[in-house]
Scaffold this motif. Structure first.
Motif, PDB file in Angstrom:
ATOM      1  N   SER A 171      18.553  42.092  40.265  1.00  0.00           N
ATOM      2  CA  SER A 171      19.012  40.840  39.688  1.00  0.00           C
ATOM      3  C   SER A 171      18.819  40.918  38.183  1.00  0.00           C
ATOM      4  CB  SER A 171      18.215  39.663  40.285  1.00  0.00           C
ATOM      5  OG  SER A 171      18.702  38.437  39.824  1.00  0.00           O
ATOM      6  N   THR A 237      25.335  34.301  38.174  1.00  0.00           N
ATOM      7  CA  THR A 237      25.137  34.904  39.487  1.00  0.00           C
ATOM      8  C   THR A 237      25.588  36.352  39.495  1.00  0.00           C
ATOM      9  OG1 THR A 237      25.369  32.809  40.668  1.00  0.00           O
ATOM     10  CG2 THR A 237      25.853  34.798  41.894  1.00  0.00           C
ATOM     11  N   ASN A 238      24.645  37.243  39.716  1.00  0.00           N
ATOM     12  CA  ASN A 238      24.949  38.633  40.014  1.00  0.00           C
ATOM     13  C   ASN A 238      23.763  39.209  40.759  1.00  0.00           C
ATOM     14  OD1 ASN A 238      24.578  41.704  39.254  1.00  0.00           O
ATOM     15  ND2 ASN A 238      26.765  41.261  39.176  1.00  0.00           N
ATOM     16  N   ILE A 251      27.411  43.961  45.905  1.00  0.00           N
ATOM     17  CA  ILE A 251      27.260  43.126  44.715  1.00  0.00           C
ATOM     18  C   ILE A 251      27.912  41.781  44.983  1.00  0.00           C
ATOM     19  CG2 ILE A 251      27.719  42.890  42.252  1.00  0.00           C
ATOM     20  CD1 ILE A 251      27.808  45.889  42.030  1.00  0.00           C
ATOM     21  N   SER A 253      28.828  38.027  43.356  1.00  0.00           N
ATOM     22  CA  SER A 253      28.952  37.348  42.064  1.00  0.00           C
ATOM     23  C   SER A 253      30.025  36.282  42.144  1.00  0.00           C
ATOM     24  CB  SER A 253      29.306  38.341  40.951  1.00  0.00           C
ATOM     25  OG  SER A 253      30.681  38.675  40.979  1.00  0.00           O
ATOM     26  N   THR A 290      34.462  33.452  44.736  1.00  0.00           N
ATOM     27  CA  THR A 290      33.314  34.355  44.618  1.00  0.00           C
ATOM     28  C   THR A 290      33.719  35.721  45.157  1.00  0.00           C
ATOM     29  OG1 THR A 290      32.413  33.651  46.756  1.00  0.00           O
ATOM     30  CG2 THR A 290      31.620  32.511  44.788  1.00  0.00           C
ATOM     31  N   TYR A 303      28.725  49.213  40.059  1.00  0.00           N
ATOM     32  CA  TYR A 303      28.861  48.286  38.927  1.00  0.00           C
ATOM     33  C   TYR A 303      30.136  48.550  38.139  1.00  0.00           C
ATOM     34  CZ  TYR A 303      24.835  45.285  39.166  1.00  0.00           C
ATOM     35  OH  TYR A 303      23.971  44.297  39.538  1.00  0.00           O
ATOM     36  N   TRP A 306      32.835  46.940  40.320  1.00  0.00           N
ATOM     37  CA  TRP A 306      32.710  45.475  40.291  1.00  0.00           C
ATOM     38  C   TRP A 306      33.195  44.917  38.962  1.00  0.00           C
ATOM     39  CZ3 TRP A 306      29.219  43.034  36.876  1.00  0.00           C
ATOM     40  CH2 TRP A 306      29.146  41.641  37.005  1.00  0.00           C
ATOM     41  N   LEU A 540      23.488  35.620  31.507  1.00  0.00           N
ATOM     42  CA  LEU A 540      24.417  36.296  32.409  1.00  0.00           C
ATOM     43  C   LEU A 540      25.701  35.493  32.559  1.00  0.00           C
ATOM     44  CD1 LEU A 540      25.149  38.438  34.550  1.00  0.00           C
ATOM     45  CD2 LEU A 540      23.846  37.093  36.199  1.00  0.00           C
ATOM     46  N   MET A 544      29.424  37.054  31.875  1.00  0.00           N
ATOM     47  CA  MET A 544      30.492  37.091  32.881  1.00  0.00           C
ATOM     48  C   MET A 544      31.673  36.224  32.454  1.00  0.00           C
ATOM     49  SD  MET A 544      28.237  37.149  36.396  1.00  0.00           S
ATOM     50  CE  MET A 544      29.699  37.138  37.415  1.00  0.00           C
ATOM     51  N   LEU A 594      25.192  46.922  32.921  1.00  0.00           N
ATOM     52  CA  LEU A 594      25.849  45.637  33.157  1.00  0.00           C
ATOM     53  C   LEU A 594      26.814  45.303  32.023  1.00  0.00           C
ATOM     54  CD1 LEU A 594      26.027  43.046  34.910  1.00  0.00           C
ATOM     55  CD2 LEU A 594      24.204  42.105  33.474  1.00  0.00           C
TER      56      LEU A 594
END
Length: 820
Positions: A171, A237-238, A251, A253, A290, A303, A306, A540, A544, A594
């Motif tokens: 997280s 949220t990830n 994953i 998110s 989502t 990642y 994603w 985060l 995003m 990330l």
């Protein structure tokens, strides 16, 4: 492995789809759902697969929500062709009568297929999209907690399938200060449990408990003054869940509405995705998506996939190396000690050389750089430029020429008496050092901009250090603000303290879409006026949300380069080991994974290039910077800054720069030398963080794990790859095999080209390697029987850096510029 392509305008995206990722959704007669990876159960919905909360009452699809319609349809969008299964839910009262014939909730699942690059076949995409929609909206939805949700779909049973196997969880927290957390269901291995006792803002281990499946951090800058406590859940949220050999990585998110969609563990055995539990209502017609992304080839690959999915959804390419002068050329940062606590200064922060203004000091830096031929092309003006602490509390009272010119209690003659436009010209304008990177903090509740009623400021007064905050989502305000700023030299706005602004601003916590509108308005205005944004303490959520806007080009991934000292107690804060090192500022590698996944280049905060500068010998007051402190490892900071592939900006005092070291990061004209992409930790790093010694095996295998930092990146010319392996802060020796190196250097796309580099990593290619510190003396063959050896080290100065070079067809090797 199958290559597939998608075309979006002029943006060409090549996606690598692992055909072994065969995701399937199975629906039961009671409307529950299972996700299968091949024939293996991956995820099973909870017994209550969807829920809403309204007017102090929970209502779920096993009680007062009744299925009124179910249909399957087919369509396509930028993510591929899909099969969409939709459920319409009508609410019934206790007597079993429908309260309204119209559905109150719509849920849907989209399973995708993508076309092969030749167009003659399709493959199941490694992602599934879930939808929630509210045709009539919901009222009084707040459950009073940012650690809960007021709606839920999907909802997963954490005791079944992959979740039931107790995977490790990754997280993210304290984004902008390098924060991440790895959670493991196993007993913490002794080495990993003790090695990072000095971490404060950077990735640190925290261990999973049955009541804390996905988060667990409390956010910095929050206290009893924050209306909804100190949970980080509102910050985005990830969540990545992975097994010991990383053959399965899930994953979770948000895919839209990043400011209000969160994960929550409601109940001991359920993981819910839904609307943040502090939102007071859900407007009619509100709809959000989502994403579940599943990888089978390690965390880095997952990642990458994603992040590429999110970027593709919004048509944003990853940031190019030359996207702005701030990214392409050497800069200077004023966040160093020279601007806060120089030798001989008295009193508390900030300080300057007696008789000097900030304006004078910046000009001194410029003239010194000119005399030494240090090719700075930009300068970062930290929060002192607008007087962050010059008014009641901390924050921004003003962000324009007036705040730079006007005298105040801390700066009796003003910080920039002649103004930023004048300074911009004196620094050589856009062709010289006059490209400004300007800090933005929280808006204060007494900011003078609230006098303009058209800008609709939301104001919240509080009693703590922040005194009060304000925020506006007015597009016209940001157009005016940044339009004026670009005229005086603004190139990049560094937005900081968002992690504090959000929880203190009730509109951000209680109104769906408010934070997103603010961040979008800022980025729209910057793009309109030809400027960009650096994400500082941006959360985060902000990272995003930035996949929607090209103006968000880079993000700070490290903690502040700051070494605080408290004169009242005599104790250093942020300076462990007896104030001999600024330990975790260097560690930008983990969050760079990330950052680059989301298309942003990472930035490591400033650094001192030599040991010739030292902080003040004394501090009168509290919280002075760099007291009696000298940077012990300038070379480590320079190397790591270059490996980040983002901006590079030392912050030396006049007369103290190591020009030779600085020019190792750039050409004579200031153009930065960069790898293809930011360095990221090898997959085994995350295995070590989560599972420790449990998987330690033969050191020549791909499954050996490093107890410390081991990162890789690469540079590609034609079909040949030069690979770079970096290590530091290892508690035990580690060996990196050629196979592991090739794998880690074949995952990520280059910022210099749109195509994947995976095909360029030929397993039959012969390689040699040298130690960067001793190029010719250390040159040798590199293969699986002769791996790269990383020694254990006690601090971040114990840097090892290997350059792996391909052997050309004629038997020659091109080492490259060994002095860079």
């Amino acid at each position: 492995m199958q290559l597939v392509s998608l075309i979006l305008g002029t943006l060409f995206v090549l996606v690598v789809v692992t055909t072994s990722v065969q995701l399937k959704v199975s629906f039961t007669e009671d409307n529950r759902y299972d996700i299968y990876l091949g024939n293996v159960l991956l995820l099973r919905s909870s017994e209550v697969p969807c829920t809403i909360y309204e007017n102090s009452r929970w209502c779920d699809c096993s009680s007062c929500l009744k299925l009124s319609d179910k249909n399957v349809s087919y369509g396509s969008d930028i993510l591929g062709t899909f099969e969409r299964t939709m459920f319409s839910w009508t609410r019934f009262d206790n007597a079993g009568a429908a309260r309204n014939a119209n559905p109150v909730l719509i849920t849907a699942v989209r399973v995708y297929k993508v076309q092969s690059i030749l167009g003659n076949s399709t493959a199941t995409a490694p992602y599934i999209v879930f939808e929630q929609a509210f045709p009539s909206g919901l009222q009084n939805t707040s459950v009073g907690s940012s650690e809960a949700v007021s709606t839920s779909f999907p909802a997963w049973d954490t005791q079944k399938g992959f979740l039931g196997s107790r995977p490790a969880a990754l997280s993210w927290s304290e984004i902008g200060n390098g924060g991440a957390g790895v959670f493991t269901p196993t007993t913490p291995p002794p080495v990993m449990a003790t090695r990072r006792v000095h971490e404060s803002h950077t990735p640190r281990p925290a261990y999973l408990s049955q009541t804390n499946f996905f988060g667990g951090f409390r956010c910095a800058g929050q206290s009893s003054e924050t209306p909804y406590g100190t949970s980080c859940n509102h910050q985005g949220t990830n969540l990545a869940l992975f097994d010991a050999n990383q053959s399965t990585v899930c994953i979770f998110s948000a895919l839209s509405n990043f400011d209000s969609v969160v994960l929550a563990r409601n109940g001991s055995n359920e993981l819910h995705v839904g609307v943040l539990g502090t939102m007071k209502s859900i407007p009619a017609g509100h709809h959000f998506e989502t994403l579940l992304y599943v990888g089978t080839d390690g965390i880095n690959a997952a990642y990458h996939g994603w992040g590429s999915t999110l970027l593709r959804r919004y048509g944003k390419p990853r940031t190019a190396a030359n996207a702005s002068v701030v990214l392409s050329h050497l800069g200077y940062s004023s966040t160093g000690a020279y601007f806060y606590s120089p030798e001989g200064a008295q009193g508390s922060w900030p300080h300057l050389i007696p008789g000097k203004t900030f304006q004078d000091t910046i000009l001194d830096v410029y003239h010194y750089a000119q005399s030494e031929n240090i090719p700075y092309r930009s300068v970062l003006l930290d929060s002192w430029w607008y007087g962050e602490y010059s008014h009641n509390g901390s924050g921004m009272y003003s962000w324009d020429e007036s705040s730079a010119k006007e005298p105040d209690s801390l700066d009796p003659v003003g910080r920039f008496p002649k103004g930023l436009q004048w300074l911009h010209t004196q620094l050589g304008g856009r062709a010289g050092m006059g490209n400004f990177i300007q800090h933005m903090g929280m808006w204060k509740s007494d900011t003078h901009y609230i006098k303009n009623a058209e800008w609709d400021w939301r104001v919240y007064n509080r009693s703590n250090i922040f005194a009060g905050v304000a925020w506006t989502d007015s597009q016209s305000f940001y157009d005016s603000l940044f339009g004026n700023a670009t005229a005086w030299g603004l190139a990049t706005a560094k937005h900081d303290h968002v992690q504090e602004q959000i929880p203190l601003t009730l509109a951000a916590m209680e109104e769906i879409g408010y934070t997103g509108r603010v961040l979008d308005a800022e980025l729209n205005a910057l793009q309109k006026h030809g400027a960009t944004m650096m994400a500082g303490g941006y959360t985060l959520l902000g990272w995003m949300n930035g996949v929607k806007k090209r103006a968000l080009t880079h993000a700070r991934v490290s903690a502040d380069y700051a070494c605080w000292f408290n004169a009242s107690t005599g104790v250093g804060k942020g300076c462990p080991h007896g104030m001999t090192g600024n330990y975790w500022n260097f560690n930008g590698g983990p969050p760079s994974m990330l950052s680059w996944a989301l298309g942003m280049l990472p930035y490591k905060d400033t650094w001192f290039s030599s040991q010739r500068q030292k902080g003040p010998g004394a501090c009168i007051g509290n919280n002075c910077l760099f007291v009696n402190w000298t940077e012990p490892y300038p070379r480590a900071h320079a190397l790591i800054s270059a490996l980040m592939a983002g901006p590079i900006a030392p912050g030396d005092a006049v007369g103290t720069s190591d020009r030779a070291l600085i020019l190792q990061t750039c050409r004579a004209d200031g153009t930065l030398v960069k790898p293809d992409r930011p360095a990221t930790p090898i997959d085994a790093y995350w295995t070590a963080r989560a599972f420790g010694a449990a998987l330690q095996s033969d050191t020549n295998t791909d499954f050996a794990v490093p107890y410390g930092e081991v990162w890789t990146t690469e540079a590609t010319v034609s079909s040949f790859a030069w690979m770079y392996a970096f290590g530091t802060m290892l508690d035990a020796p580690f060996q990196l095999s050629l196979r592991a190196c090739l794998h880690s250097c074949s995952i990520w796309p280059s910022m210099f080209a749109t195509e994947s580099r995976a095909a360029d990593r030929r397993t039959d290619q012969e390689y040699m390697v040298y130690d960067y510190a001793l190029p010719m003396q250390s040159l040798r063959s590199f293969n699986d029987s002769s791996p790269l050896a990383f020694a254990a080290g006690v601090d971040y100065g114990a840097v090892m850096f290997y350059v792996v070079v391909p052997v050309l067809a004629n038997g020659w090797v091109l080492l490259g510029e060994t002095e860079k």
